[in-house]
Design a protein around this motif. Structure first.
Motif, mmCIF file in Angstrom:
data_model
loop_
_atom_site.group_PDB
_atom_site.id
_atom_site.type_symbol
_atom_site.label_atom_id
_atom_site.label_comp_id
_atom_site.label_asym_id
_atom_site.label_seq_id
_atom_site.Cartn_x
_atom_site.Cartn_y
_atom_site.Cartn_z
ATOM 1 N N TYR A 28 2.950 -41.341 -5.754
ATOM 2 C CA TYR A 28 3.758 -42.075 -6.736
ATOM 3 C C TYR A 28 2.909 -42.804 -7.792
ATOM 4 O O TYR A 28 3.394 -43.694 -8.475
ATOM 5 C CB TYR A 28 4.716 -43.045 -6.032
ATOM 6 C CG TYR A 28 6.043 -42.382 -5.752
ATOM 7 C CD1 TYR A 28 7.132 -42.551 -6.604
ATOM 8 C CD2 TYR A 28 6.191 -41.527 -4.683
ATOM 9 C CE1 TYR A 28 8.328 -41.908 -6.378
ATOM 10 C CE2 TYR A 28 7.389 -40.869 -4.433
ATOM 11 C CZ TYR A 28 8.459 -41.068 -5.291
ATOM 12 O OH TYR A 28 9.656 -40.417 -5.075
ATOM 13 N N ALA A 124 9.273 -47.254 -5.420
ATOM 14 C CA ALA A 124 9.284 -45.863 -5.870
ATOM 15 C C ALA A 124 10.194 -45.661 -7.077
ATOM 16 O O ALA A 124 9.887 -44.859 -7.969
ATOM 17 C CB ALA A 124 9.719 -44.959 -4.722
ATOM 18 N N THR A 128 8.457 -43.997 -10.527
ATOM 19 C CA THR A 128 8.770 -42.635 -10.969
ATOM 20 C C THR A 128 8.626 -42.526 -12.486
ATOM 21 O O THR A 128 8.795 -43.489 -13.226
ATOM 22 C CB THR A 128 10.202 -42.241 -10.590
ATOM 23 O OG1 THR A 128 11.105 -43.220 -11.111
ATOM 24 C CG2 THR A 128 10.372 -42.160 -9.096
ATOM 25 N N SER A 130 9.870 -41.825 -16.019
ATOM 26 C CA SER A 130 11.178 -41.871 -16.684
ATOM 27 C C SER A 130 11.369 -40.592 -17.500
ATOM 28 O O SER A 130 10.412 -39.836 -17.742
ATOM 29 C CB SER A 130 11.258 -43.088 -17.597
ATOM 30 O OG SER A 130 10.350 -42.945 -18.680
ATOM 31 N N MET A 147 13.203 -33.415 -14.358
ATOM 32 C CA MET A 147 13.746 -34.590 -13.664
ATOM 33 C C MET A 147 14.646 -34.163 -12.511
ATOM 34 O O MET A 147 14.595 -34.731 -11.410
ATOM 35 C CB MET A 147 14.521 -35.476 -14.646
ATOM 36 C CG MET A 147 15.144 -36.727 -14.012
ATOM 37 S SD MET A 147 13.920 -37.848 -13.292
ATOM 38 C CE MET A 147 13.352 -38.695 -14.777
ATOM 39 N N THR A 150 12.418 -32.958 -9.579
ATOM 40 C CA THR A 150 11.434 -33.870 -8.974
ATOM 41 C C THR A 150 11.930 -35.299 -8.815
ATOM 42 O O THR A 150 11.301 -36.086 -8.099
ATOM 43 C CB THR A 150 10.175 -33.914 -9.839
ATOM 44 O OG1 THR A 150 10.505 -34.491 -11.122
ATOM 45 C CG2 THR A 150 9.583 -32.526 -10.045
ATOM 46 N N GLY A 152 11.421 -37.402 -10.889
ATOM 47 C CA GLY A 152 10.349 -38.194 -11.486
ATOM 48 C C GLY A 152 9.203 -38.515 -10.556
ATOM 49 O O GLY A 152 8.342 -39.342 -10.892
ATOM 50 N N TRP A 153 9.133 -37.897 -9.384
ATOM 51 C CA TRP A 153 8.026 -38.118 -8.438
ATOM 52 C C TRP A 153 6.748 -37.639 -9.126
ATOM 53 O O TRP A 153 6.566 -36.450 -9.370
ATOM 54 C CB TRP A 153 8.306 -37.325 -7.180
ATOM 55 C CG TRP A 153 7.332 -37.475 -6.055
ATOM 56 C CD1 TRP A 153 6.164 -38.167 -6.053
ATOM 57 C CD2 TRP A 153 7.448 -36.871 -4.758
ATOM 58 N NE1 TRP A 153 5.542 -38.057 -4.843
ATOM 59 C CE2 TRP A 153 6.304 -37.264 -4.020
ATOM 60 C CE3 TRP A 153 8.387 -36.054 -4.150
ATOM 61 C CZ2 TRP A 153 6.094 -36.863 -2.710
ATOM 62 C CZ3 TRP A 153 8.182 -35.647 -2.844
ATOM 63 C CH2 TRP A 153 7.054 -36.053 -2.131
ATOM 64 N N PRO A 154 5.823 -38.563 -9.476
ATOM 65 C CA PRO A 154 4.672 -38.181 -10.320
ATOM 66 C C PRO A 154 3.863 -37.015 -9.764
ATOM 67 O O PRO A 154 3.485 -36.107 -10.520
ATOM 68 C CB PRO A 154 3.854 -39.480 -10.378
ATOM 69 C CG PRO A 154 4.866 -40.564 -10.246
ATOM 70 C CD PRO A 154 5.868 -40.023 -9.267
ATOM 71 N N ILE A 219 12.482 -43.002 0.135
ATOM 72 C CA ILE A 219 12.686 -43.878 -1.021
ATOM 73 C C ILE A 219 14.027 -44.575 -0.891
ATOM 74 O O ILE A 219 14.871 -44.198 -0.080
ATOM 75 C CB ILE A 219 12.634 -43.065 -2.343
ATOM 76 C CG1 ILE A 219 13.667 -41.935 -2.318
ATOM 77 C CG2 ILE A 219 11.231 -42.510 -2.562
ATOM 78 C CD1 ILE A 219 13.698 -41.105 -3.598
ATOM 79 N N HIS A 228 13.335 -38.115 0.223
ATOM 80 C CA HIS A 228 13.360 -37.505 -1.114
ATOM 81 C C HIS A 228 13.998 -36.119 -1.031
ATOM 82 O O HIS A 228 13.659 -35.319 -0.142
ATOM 83 C CB HIS A 228 11.939 -37.400 -1.658
ATOM 84 C CG HIS A 228 11.886 -37.094 -3.121
ATOM 85 N ND1 HIS A 228 12.178 -35.850 -3.641
ATOM 86 C CD2 HIS A 228 11.589 -37.883 -4.191
ATOM 87 C CE1 HIS A 228 12.068 -35.871 -4.954
ATOM 88 N NE2 HIS A 228 11.699 -37.096 -5.320
#
Length: 933
Positions: A28, A124, A128, A130, A147, A150, A152-154, A219, A228
C-alpha cells in the motif's frame, strides 16, 4: 513501487497533530510515502525497525543521526513487539514526533489517543491511489478499469501496468506469508465463501492481529473488515470456484450460524433481524433457520421472531416444538394474529377442523396489518377447501390476493396466487387456475432463486392444470424443471412425481408410472406428509392392477389403511381418505375375484367436493366397466359419469379420452343409453395425443483433479465420492462388472474390496434415485441382476465424463485442431485423485501421462515448424506440469537456446528439477517459467 509523489498524503501528514500511523497491508505504498516524507519534512530522520529493537534502541539510532532531528520516521514498526509500539506512542509529540509504518491498530493506547485527537491514522482507504492519481499513468489503460480491477491498491496498480507483471504470483507470495494453519482456513473459507464470519471469529478470538501483521490484504470497507476483492477472487480461483459469485442468502445464513455461541443473545438477535429484513422470510434452508433461531433463548427473541421460529419448526415437521413456542407466545402475552394462524396450521395437520375454525377467528380479531389480513384470508381459503366449499374458498383467496398486493410482501403474494389457482382448479375453472399460476411463476422468475419452494409448488400446480387440459408435453417439461431443483425439504417434489406418474398412467406407460408413484411415496415419507401418501399409494395400486401384478396390490392396500388410521386418529371429521381408499379396496376385491364386492367398494367413493379427483373418475369408470360386463349399467351410472366429466372442466374430456383403451365399453354403453351421445362419440373418435420425444437428461461426471457430477445443468458435490468412483468405473469399462471385479480394480489395496464396491453401488443408486428415479432406472442395470452392474447411455439419459476426450482421438497427435489439442493439454489433471492406490485409476492415469507426452511433443514440433519457439516451450512446460517426463525435458532443452534471454533462467530451473537436481516445487517453477515466456 510507483514513484508518483503522494502530495495530498504528504500535506495531510504535515498538518496532522500528534503522532501518525501509516497503517495498511503489504503493497500500500507506506515505505514510499515515508521516504517522500523524509525528503519533505525538515528535521526528519528515517530508520527501519527490526524485531529485536526497543524504544531505547530506536531512539538511540535516531539520535545518532543528529540531536536536531525532531521527527522520527520508523519503517516496519509492525515488526516490533506490541508493547514497544505502545511505549513509542507514550512519547509526547512535543518532544519527538513519530511517524510509524504498521499493519494493524491492535495496540494499547491507539483508541485512547484517537479519541483525544492526539493520533492520526492513514489507513488503506487513504493510501490507495485515487482516480485522479491513476489518470497520471500514461499506459493506455482506462483509469476507471484500473480502479475497478485494483480498487487503487498501489502494488496491484504497478503490477497491472508492468509489461511482465504477474498479479497471481504476487497474490500467491502474500498468501505464503500467512501462517500455515490460517492459510488452510482461508482456503476453506474461499471454498464455502464464509468471509465475514471468518473475519469476525478471527477478531473475537484475538487472531486477527497476527493475520494483519503478515501483510495479508484485509481492509476496512463500510466500517467492517473485508478481504480485498482481488485476493478473494484469487483464492476462489485457486480452489476451482472461478470468479466470485454474488453473495447469496445461504452464504449469509452460514455466516450467522458460524457466529452462534460466540455472540451474546442481543447481538445475535440484531444480526437475525438484519438478515430477515434484507432477505425476507422464505421457505429455503428451513433446517438451518430453525438452528439459527433456536440458538437464542426463547425469551430473548422478539415476538415476530418467535412466530417466525414456530413457522419454520412447522415446515421442518417439528410440530410439538412449534406448539411449545406458540404457547409460550401466549404465556408472554405477546400473541399476534400470526400466532393463531400457526396454531390453526397445527390443528389442520391433526385434522381438527373445529379448532382450526376457532384459531382463524382469533387471528382475524388480532389482524393489524395488510400482511396479517392476507395471511388470514389465505388460511381461510385453505379451510374452505378442506370443507369442500370451493366458492367460499375462491372468494377468500381473492381477498388474500387483494391484501397481499397491499402488503407488498412477495411471499404472501405467491401464496395468494397459489390459493386462487387451487380454488379455481377445484371448481373446474382450469383456464382461471392457469392464469393465476402463470402470474405467480412470472413474478417468481424475476426474483431469481430466492423463492425456489414457491416456484416448485407453482410448477406442480401448473403441471396439474396442463395435464387436465391435455398439454402433456408442456406438463412433463415443467415437471422436469421442477425436479431439477432437487433441494432438501421442497414440499412439492413428491407431488411432481405423482403428477408425472398420472400422465404416464394415461398413456399406458405403466412401468414408468409405477416408478414415479413409488418415488412420490418415498418423498412424502421423507417429508412427513402423511396426507400426501393417499394419492401415490392409490394410483400405484391401480398401475399394478393394469400390469396384472395383483399380488402386490395388497401391500399398498395395507399401507393406505395405515395412512388413513393415522390421519383419522385425531379427527373422524376429516373425510379426504374417502376419495381414495374405496378405489384401492375395489382393486383388492377384484384381485380376489369378487366383482360384486368391488362394485360396492368403488361406488362408495366420496363425491362431495371431489368430483375433479382422478381417483373418483377411475373408480367410477372401473365400477362402470364391471357393471357393463354384468349387464347392469344404467342411466343413473351414465349421468354420474357425465356429472364428473362436467366438473373436471375440460372441453374435450381429455382424461376420459386417454383412458379410452381401458374403458371403451363404458363409453359405448353411454351411447347405447343415449346419454349425451355427441360427447361420447367425440371421446371415442378424437385421436389420442402422442408424447413428443423427451429431451435427453444429461449427466456429466468430473474426474480430473476433482470429483463432482453435473446433472441437468446443476452441479452436485459428491462427498463421500464412492458413488462417483463406481460411476466412472462402469462408464469407462462399459461392460458388465461384478462386485468382485469392481472391488479388485477400484479398491485394490483395501481390506475388503468387494464390500467397498457394494457400498459404492448402493450410494450410486441413492444418488441417481435422488436426482430422478427415471435416471436410475434408465442408466443403471436392475438390482440383483445376475450379470452384475452396468451403466448404459440411451436416448433418455446420456452420461459423459471430462476424461472421455482424453482417452480418444481428440487427445492424440492425429487431432488436426491445434487449438483444441492445446486446450485439452492445459486442462489435463490426475484422474480420480482420491484413489491413488486403485489399479483402475493407475491404469487411466498412465494412459493420460503417455498421451500427454505425445501431445506436448507433437504440439511443440508444430509450433517449431511455424517458427513460434515461445509457444513450443509453453506446451512442453504445460506437459511437464502434469508428467515430469525426461523426453519432454529433452525437447525443452533443445528449444532453450532460442528463447528470449529473460525467459531462459526459469526454464533452466525447470530442467534442473526434471533431472532431479533441486528441492523446489516443480509446479511453482513451471508457473514462473510460463509467466516469463
Amino acid at each position: 513501487m510507483s514513484l508518483l509523489r503522494r502530495t495530498a498524503l504528504i500535506d495531510q501528514v504535515i498538518t496532522a497533530s500528534g503522532h501518525v500511523l501509516l497503517c495498511g497491508p503489504s503493497g500500500y505504498g507506506k515505505t514510499v510515502l515515508l521516504e517522500q516524507l523524509a525528503l519533505t519534512l525538515p528535521g526528519a530522520v528515517l530508520i527501519t525497525a527490526t524485531p529485536t529493537d526497543t524504544v531505547a534502541s530506536l531512539l538511540e539510532r535516531a539520535s545518532a543521526a543528529g540531536t536536531e532531528h525532531q521527527v522520527c520516521l520508523i519503517d516496519d514498526a509492525y515488526l516490533l513487539p506490541p508493547e514497544e509500539v505502545a511505549a513509542l506512542l507514550k512519547i509526547p509529540p512535543t518532544l519527538r514526533r513519530l511517524i510509524l509504518v504498521v499493519r494493524h491498530l491492535q495496540y494499547a493506547r491507539v483508541q485512547l489517543l484517537l479519541q483525544k485527537r492526539q493520533l492520526t491514522v492513514l489507513d488503506a482507504a487513504d493510501l490507495t491511489f485515487s482516480l485522479e492519481e491513476l489518470t497520471t499513468f500514461q499506459d493506455g489503460m482506462s483509469p476507471h478499469n484500473l480502479m475497478n480491477q485494483t480498487l487503487g491498491w498501489p502494488a496491484l496498480v504497478n503490477i497491472r501496468l508492468h509489461p511482465y507483471g504477474d498479479v497471481d504470483g504476487y497474490l500467491d507470495d502474500l498468501l505464503e506469508e500467512v501462517e500455515s494453519h490460517a492459510r488452510e482456513l482461508l482456503i476453506d473459507v474461499a471454498t464455502r465463501d464464509h468471509w465475514e464470519a471468518f473475519l469476525l471469529i478471527m477478531q473475537r478470538e484475538g487472531q486477527l492481529a497476527s493475520l494483519l501483521g503478515c501483510g495479508f490484504p484485509i481492509i476496512h470497507v463500510g466500517g467492517q473488515f473485508s478481504i480485498h476483492p482481488a485476493m478473494r477472487r484469487h483464492l476462489q480461483e485457486r480452489v476451482g470456484l472461478g470468479i466470485e459469485n454474488l453473495r447469496q442468502q445461504d452464504t449469509a445464513l452460514k455466516d450467522l450460524l458460524d457466529l452462534t455461541g460466540r455472540l451474546t443473545p442481543d447481538e445475535m438477535v440484531t444480526l437475525m433481524q438484519r438478515f430477515f429484513a434484507h432477505y425476507g422470510e422464505d421457505d429455503s434452508e428451513v433446517l438451518e433457520k430453525v438452528q439459527l433461531l433456536s440458538s437464542v433463548p426463547l425469551p430473548s427473541l422478539p415476538p415476530h421472531l418467535r412466530d417466525m421460529y414456530a413457522s419454520y419448526l412447522i415446515m421442518a415437521g417439528q410440530q410439538r416444538e412449534a406448539e411449545y413456542v406458540l404457547l409460550k407466545q401466549q404465556e408472554f402475552g405477546t400473541d399476534t394474529s400470526r400466532t393463531y394462524i400457526l396454531l390453526g396450521r397445527l390443528a389442520a395437520r391433526m385434522n381438527k377442523l373445529a379448532t382450526w375454525a376457532q384459531t382463524l377467528q382469533l387471528a382475524r380479531e388480532r389482524a393489524m396489518t395488510d400482511e396479517d389480513c392476507s395471511r388470514y384470508y389465505g388460511y381461510l381459503s385453505n379451510y374452505y377447501v378442506r370443507c369442500n366449499r370451493y366458492d367460499d374458498a375462491e372468494q377468500a383467496a381473492e381477498k388474500n390476493l387483494e391484501y397481499a398486493l397491499r402488503s407488498r410482501n412477495l411471499s404472501q403474494h405467491f401464496s395468494a396466487l397459489s390459493n386462487v389457482a387451487y380454488a379455481r382448479q377445484m371448481k373446474g375453472n382450469l383456464l382461471g387456475a392457469k392464469d393465476a399460476v402463470l402470474e405467480g411463476l412470472e413474478l417468481a422468475e424475476r426474483e431469481g432463486n430466492r423463492y425456489v419452494p414457491q416456484v416448485v409448488y407453482l410448477t406442480f400446480q401448473l403441471s396439474e392444470v396442463l395435464k387436465d387440459t391435455g398439454a402433456f408435453d408442456e406438463a412433463l417439461d415443467l415437471i422436469q424443471r421442477g425436479l431439477n431443483f432437487q433441494q432438501p425439504n421442497l414440499a412439492a417434489i413428491p407431488y411432481l412425481y405423482n403428477t408425472r406418474g398420472l400422465i404416464y398412467l394415461e398413456f399406458g406407460r405403466l412401468d414408468d408410472a409405477l416408478v414415479n408413484f413409488e418415488a412420490a411415496i418415498d418423498g412424502f415419507h421423507a417429508r412427513g406428509n402423511v396426507v400426501g401418501l393417499l394419492m401415490p399409494h392409490t394410483f400405484a395400486a391401480y398401475a399394478l392392477y393394469r400390469l396384472g401384478w395383483l399380488d402386490r396390490i395388497a401391500e399398498h392396500s395395507l399401507a393406505l389403511r395405515d395412512v388413513v388410521s393415522r390421519i383419522t386418529a385425531s379427527s373422524a371429521e376429516y373425510t379426504e381418505p374417502g376419495a381414495y381408499l374405496p378405489l384401492v379396496d375395489g382393486l383388492a376385491l377384484l384381485a380376489r375375484g369378487d366383482p360384486d364386492g368391488a362394485v360396492r367398494a368403488l361406488e362408495s367413493i366420496a363425491l362431495e367436493g371431489r368430483l375433479t379427483y382422478d381417483s373418483v373418475l377411475l373408480a367410477t369408470l372401473l365400477a362402470g366397466k364391471i357393471r357393463v360386463a354384468q349387464g347392469r349399467y344404467t342411466q343413473e351410472q351414465a349421468r354420474l359419469l357425465v356429472e364428473i366429466l362436467n366438473a373436471r372442466g375440460s372441453t374435450t374430456d381429455v382424461t376420459a379420452r386417454m383412458y379410452r383403451a381401458e374403458f371403451e365399453v363404458v363409453y359405448r354403453a353411454c351411447l347405447a343409453l343415449n346419454v349425451e351421445p355427441e360427447r361420447f362419440h367425440r371421446i371415442l373418435e378424437i385421436p389420442e395425443p402422442k408424447l413428443a420425444t423427451r429431451p435427453v437428461y444429461p449427466l456429466h461426471l468430473l474426474t480430473l483433479g476433482r470429483i463432482s457430477l453435473i446433472a441437468a445443468g446443476r452441479e452436485h458435490d459428491l462427498n463421500p465420492a464412492y458413488a462417483a468412483y463406481a460411476l466412472a468405473y462402469l462408464h469407462l469399462k462399459s461392460d458388465w462388472k461384478t462386485a468382485d471385479s469392481m472391488g479388485d480394480d477400484l479398491y485394490t489395496l483395501t481390506s475388503d474390496p468387494r464390500r467397498n464396491a457394494q457400498k459404492s453401488m448402493s450410494l450410486l443408486r441413492q444418488l441417481l434415485r435422488r436426482l430422478d428415479p427415471e435416471v436410475e432406472r434408465t442408466l443403471l442395470s436392475p438390482k440383483h441382476d445376475p450379470r452384475g452392474y452396468r451403466v448404459e447411455s440411451s436416448d433418455q439419459v446420456h452420461l459423459s465424463a471430462d476424461v472421455d476426450p482424453y482417452l480418444g482421438a481428440h487427445y492424440s497427435p492425429q487431432n488436426p485442431d491445434v487449438a483444441e489439442l492445446e486446450d485439452l493439454l492445459s486442462r489435463v489433471a490426475v484422474f480420480l485423485p482420491g484413489l491413488p492406490d486403485s489399479a483402475f485409476a493407475r491404469e487411466i492415469n498412465q494412459r493420460l501421462e503417455d498421451r500427454t507426452v505425445k501431445v506436448a511433443r507433437h504440439l511443440a514440433e508444430v509450433y517449431q515448424r511455424q517458427g513460434d519457439v515461445a509457444a513450443a516451450a509453453r506446451v512442453l512446460l504445460t506437459g511437464l506440469r502434469f508428467v515430469p517426463a525426461p523426453e519432454l525435458g529433452d525437447a525443452l532443452g533443445q528449444v532453450l537456446p532460442e528463447l528470449q534471454v529473460a525467459a531462459r533462467p526459469p526454464v533452466r530451473s525447470v530442467l534442473q528439477l526434471v533431472l532431479g537436481d533441486g528441492d523446489q516445487n516443480l509446479g511453482d517453477v513451471i508457473t514462473d517459467a510460463l509467466a516469463a515466456i
